[in-house]
Design a protein around this motif. Structure first.
Motif, PDB file in Angstrom:
ATOM      1  N   MET A   1       0.707  -1.234  -0.055  1.00  0.00           N
ATOM      2  CA  MET A   1      -0.053   0.084   0.039  1.00  0.00           C
ATOM      3  C   MET A   1       0.993   1.316  -0.147  1.00  0.00           C
ATOM      4  O   MET A   1       1.899   1.289   0.669  1.00  0.00           O
ATOM      5  N   VAL A   2       0.617   2.103  -0.872  1.00  0.00           N
ATOM      6  CA  VAL A   2       1.301   3.651  -0.827  1.00  0.00           C
ATOM      7  C   VAL A   2       0.767   4.562   0.170  1.00  0.00           C
ATOM      8  O   VAL A   2      -0.521   4.754   0.479  1.00  0.00           O
ATOM      9  N   GLY A   3       1.801   5.074   0.979  1.00  0.00           N
ATOM     10  CA  GLY A   3       1.368   6.102   1.784  1.00  0.00           C
ATOM     11  C   GLY A   3       0.828   7.324   1.292  1.00  0.00           C
ATOM     12  O   GLY A   3       1.018   7.537   0.037  1.00  0.00           O
ATOM     13  N   SER A   4       0.305   8.236   1.935  1.00  0.00           N
ATOM     14  CA  SER A   4      -0.306   9.336   1.613  1.00  0.00           C
ATOM     15  C   SER A   4       0.745  10.371   1.079  1.00  0.00           C
ATOM     16  O   SER A   4       0.812  11.205   0.196  1.00  0.00           O
ATOM     17  N   ARG A   5       2.061  10.469   1.978  1.00  0.00           N
ATOM     18  CA  ARG A   5       3.071  11.106   1.602  1.00  0.00           C
ATOM     19  C   ARG A   5       3.896  10.894   0.190  1.00  0.00           C
ATOM     20  O   ARG A   5       4.264  11.670  -0.570  1.00  0.00           O
TER      21      ARG A   5
END
Length: 86
Positions: A1-5
């Motif tokens: 999963m890719v983080g928001s930053r």
């Protein structure tokens, strides 16, 4: 999963590249590529507040808490204190 930053950084990079390519196409010169690193600086003021507010800090190691949830420093166990206001 890719983080928001990470997602924000990728979107910002893509927008910067698209704007730079559009300027290159419009002005027909490669000098616009010099402005690629500066495009995020142009929109820096639209992000809202300048950052988190420091609520408490450790007098020994400098740990800064941005929430009232901390009473003690997680690094050395010292009691956190109110930061000095300038």
């Amino acid at each position: 999963m890719v983080g928001s930053r990470t997602l924000t950084a990728v979107v910002g990079l893509l927008v910067s590249v698209l704007v730079t390519v559009a300027l290159w196409w419009y002005f027909e010169t490669l000098l616009v590529f010099l402005f690629l690193p500066f495009i995020p600086v142009l929109f820096r003021g639209f992000g809202g507040d300048s950052g988190p507010t420091i609520v408490q800090e450790c007098p020994h190691c400098g740990f800064q808490a941005t929430s009232e949830a901390y009473d003690y420093c997680p690094r050395d166990g010292s009691r956190l204190e109110e930061p000095e206001r300038e």
